[in-house]
Scaffold this motif. Structure first.
Motif, PDB file in Angstrom:
ATOM      1  N   ARG A  65      -1.146  13.366   1.150  1.00 58.37           N
ATOM      2  CA  ARG A  65      -1.510  14.256   2.264  1.00 58.37           C
ATOM      3  C   ARG A  65      -0.657  15.511   2.333  1.00 58.37           C
ATOM      4  O   ARG A  65      -0.819  16.328   3.228  1.00 58.37           O
ATOM      5  CB  ARG A  65      -1.387  13.488   3.586  1.00 58.37           C
TER       6      ARG A  65
ATOM      7  N   THR B 245       0.833  -1.204   0.000  1.00 52.03           N
ATOM      8  CA  THR B 245       0.000   0.000   0.000  1.00 52.03           C
ATOM      9  C   THR B 245       0.866   1.251   0.000  1.00 52.03           C
ATOM     10  O   THR B 245       1.820   1.356   0.768  1.00 52.03           O
ATOM     11  CB  THR B 245      -0.909   0.013   1.239  1.00 52.03           C
ATOM     12  N   TRP B 246       0.506   2.183  -0.856  1.00 57.09           N
ATOM     13  CA  TRP B 246       1.189   3.475  -0.873  1.00 57.09           C
ATOM     14  C   TRP B 246       0.580   4.390   0.189  1.00 57.09           C
ATOM     15  O   TRP B 246      -0.616   4.291   0.485  1.00 57.09           O
ATOM     16  CB  TRP B 246       1.024   4.140  -2.224  1.00 57.09           C
ATOM     17  N   PRO B 247       1.357   5.296   0.751  1.00 59.87           N
ATOM     18  CA  PRO B 247       0.772   6.302   1.656  1.00 59.87           C
ATOM     19  C   PRO B 247      -0.256   7.155   0.911  1.00 59.87           C
ATOM     20  O   PRO B 247      -0.060   7.508  -0.257  1.00 59.87           O
ATOM     21  CB  PRO B 247       1.973   7.147   2.078  1.00 59.87           C
ATOM     22  N   ALA B 248      -1.338   7.474   1.587  1.00 63.51           N
ATOM     23  CA  ALA B 248      -2.354   8.329   0.969  1.00 63.51           C
ATOM     24  C   ALA B 248      -1.777   9.730   0.754  1.00 63.51           C
ATOM     25  O   ALA B 248      -1.027  10.229   1.588  1.00 63.51           O
ATOM     26  CB  ALA B 248      -3.580   8.406   1.867  1.00 63.51           C
TER      27      ALA B 248
ATOM     28  N   ASP C 151       7.016  10.311   1.150  1.00 68.54           N
ATOM     29  CA  ASP C 151       6.033  10.716   2.155  1.00 68.54           C
ATOM     30  C   ASP C 151       6.718  11.158   3.450  1.00 68.54           C
ATOM     31  O   ASP C 151       6.314  12.136   4.071  1.00 68.54           O
ATOM     32  CB  ASP C 151       5.074   9.561   2.432  1.00 68.54           C
ATOM     33  N   SER C 152       7.769  10.441   3.834  1.00 72.12           N
ATOM     34  CA  SER C 152       8.484  10.813   5.056  1.00 72.12           C
ATOM     35  C   SER C 152       9.232  12.128   4.902  1.00 72.12           C
ATOM     36  O   SER C 152       9.618  12.757   5.892  1.00 72.12           O
ATOM     37  CB  SER C 152       9.463   9.695   5.450  1.00 72.12           C
TER      38      SER C 152
ATOM     39  N   ARG D 180       6.916   5.756   0.058  1.00 71.77           N
ATOM     40  CA  ARG D 180       7.086   5.890   1.508  1.00 71.77           C
ATOM     41  C   ARG D 180       8.241   6.835   1.849  1.00 71.77           C
ATOM     42  O   ARG D 180       8.142   7.641   2.787  1.00 71.77           O
ATOM     43  CB  ARG D 180       7.305   4.517   2.140  1.00 71.77           C
TER      44      ARG D 180
ATOM     45  N   SER E 284       4.069  13.934  -1.470  1.00 71.13           N
ATOM     46  CA  SER E 284       3.144  12.855  -1.823  1.00 71.13           C
ATOM     47  C   SER E 284       3.431  12.351  -3.227  1.00 71.13           C
ATOM     48  O   SER E 284       3.583  13.147  -4.166  1.00 71.13           O
ATOM     49  CB  SER E 284       1.698  13.339  -1.733  1.00 71.13           C
TER      50      SER E 284
ATOM     51  N   ASP F 294      13.956   3.032   2.647  1.00 75.93           N
ATOM     52  CA  ASP F 294      12.538   2.867   2.924  1.00 75.93           C
ATOM     53  C   ASP F 294      12.281   2.684   4.431  1.00 75.93           C
ATOM     54  O   ASP F 294      12.751   1.707   5.012  1.00 75.93           O
ATOM     55  CB  ASP F 294      12.019   1.638   2.157  1.00 75.93           C
TER      56      ASP F 294
ATOM     57  N   GLY G  44       9.660   1.697   5.790  1.00 78.22           N
ATOM     58  CA  GLY G  44       8.802   0.550   6.018  1.00 78.22           C
ATOM     59  C   GLY G  44       9.369  -0.745   5.509  1.00 78.22           C
ATOM     60  O   GLY G  44       8.660  -1.744   5.395  1.00 78.22           O
TER      61      GLY G  44
END
Length: 383
Positions: A144, A139-142, A173-174, A170, A178, A378, A380
């Protein structure tokens, strides 16, 4: 372009096929002579075409050339002139058409790979070696963040290594960016190098159409995680320059395209929680020669605290070169084995690269894990 070549021979010193085969016609200078002869006389034959086909299009010669010869463009012209039905044998033509039909369309690729995995115990050994283990869809981060970039989903990577783009999303996102996934579709690189120029341009137009609305809506870049796709995306302005409906949009997409290493080089990476290790970096030809970004991954990883193993002849091709490893397996395997010898000589924990084709090719025979370098960053990632 032909007159720019002064026949100095510096290109032969860095050409993988010349170094391997020792034939002047299997080096850039000899291939330029063949192209020039074809342009002047209109004559071409299968023997001359075979020398062009043996070129990896690594463009190492362009990096070494003191005269700025645009060898990659010359090679495209030469292949288009010489790869005619009367010259290229029928079997080769059908093989190339089959590769485009099978590998340049994401749904077909996913179906074929799924079928191959189900039949893996019964496949020939060389095909089993080419098939990586299945990676679970992640799953990719939504979205935001105000900052947004686009990640094109290519033809092979979503089916073979979906973890690469998920890891990229990911990491971004961090960092407060996005990543927006674009629908899967070939950038045109594969058919471009397999005598299917009209198909390649159609795919380039479709890729522009996928990128354009999001760029107009404020996305700041098109981010490539496969350097082979990136070098093609960056060439859209030239490839579609004569198309009145797409020239301006294609040039804009090309100008907005960044390799993921290129994008991260301008970001503050101190927020990333990274577990470092000793790394052997294979820089794909499409990154260091095609995009002109030598050492960019090495610089990033070193700045983040990774220990880099010394890799001899780091500028040389691994033999993947898109579909080359399927069309010229004997040469590709010799180049890969030589590359792995240098990559594995420095007691590294992992080999990393920046292109799906190199990843696939190296992992067949590597005794070390082979990963895309972005996976090391990464947050995650599994241990």
């Amino acid at each position: 372009m032909l007159r720019a070549c002064v026949h100095c021979g510096f290109c032969n010193a860095v050409c993988p096929t010349y170094r391997l085969l020792g034939d002047e016609l299997d080096g850039p200078r000899g291939r330029i002579y063949l192209i020039k002869q074809t342009l002047e006389t209109g004559a071409a034959d299968a023997a001359g075409l075979s020398h062009l086909d043996r070129c990896l299009t690594c463009r190492s010669c362009e990096t070494a050339c003191p005269s700025g010869v645009e060898y990659g463009r010359l090679l495209d012209i030469g292949r288009e002139l010489m790869a005619k039905p009367g010259i290229r044998p029928r079997r080769q033509r059908w093989l190339r058409r089959g590769l485009v039909a099978a590998l340049a369309y994401p749904r077909r690729v996913a179906w074929l790979i799924g079928a191959a995995r189900r039949l893996k115990p019964w496949l020939p050994g060389f095909l089993r070696a080419k098939l990586p283990d299945r990676q679970a869809a992640e799953t990719w981060p939504a979205p935001r963040h105000q900052r947004r970039v686009l990640i094109p989903q290519g033809c092979l990577q979503p089916a073979l290594a979906p973890r690469i783009d998920a890891a990229t999303a990911r990491v971004l996102d961090s960092l407060g960016i996005s990543a927006v996934s674009l629908p899967a579709g070939c950038c045109g690189a594969l058919p471009h190098h397999l005598d299917a120029q009209s198909e390649a341009l159609a795919m380039a137009r479709a890729a522009v159409d996928r990128c354009w609305p999001a760029l107009q809506a404020g996305a700041e870049a098109v981010v490539s995680t496969a350097s082979g796709c990136g070098v093609t995306l960056k060439d859209y302005g030239r490839l579609l320059a004569d198309d009145p409906d797409y020239a301006a949009k294609a040039a804009a997409v090309a100008a907005k395209t960044r390799d993921i290493a290129e994008l991260l080089s301008g970001e503050d990476l101190s927020r990333l929680a990274i577990r470092t290790c000793r790394v052997a970096v294979h820089s794909p030809c499409t990154l260091q020669h095609g995009q002109g970004l030598p050492g960019i991954v090495e610089c990033l990883l070193k700045g983040l605290g990774f220990e880099l193993a010394t890799v001899a002849d780091a500028d040389l091709c691994c033999g993947s070169a898109g579909s080359y490893s399927l069309l010229q397996p004997a040469i590709a395997e010799r180049l890969r084995d030589a590359k792995l010898t240098t990559l594995q000589a420095g007691a590294a924990d992992v080999i990393v690269t920046a292109n799906i084709g190199c990843w696939l090719h190296l992992r067949e025979r590597a005794t070390l894990p082979v990963r895309h370098w972005i996976e090391l960053l990464d947050p995650g990632a599994p241990g």
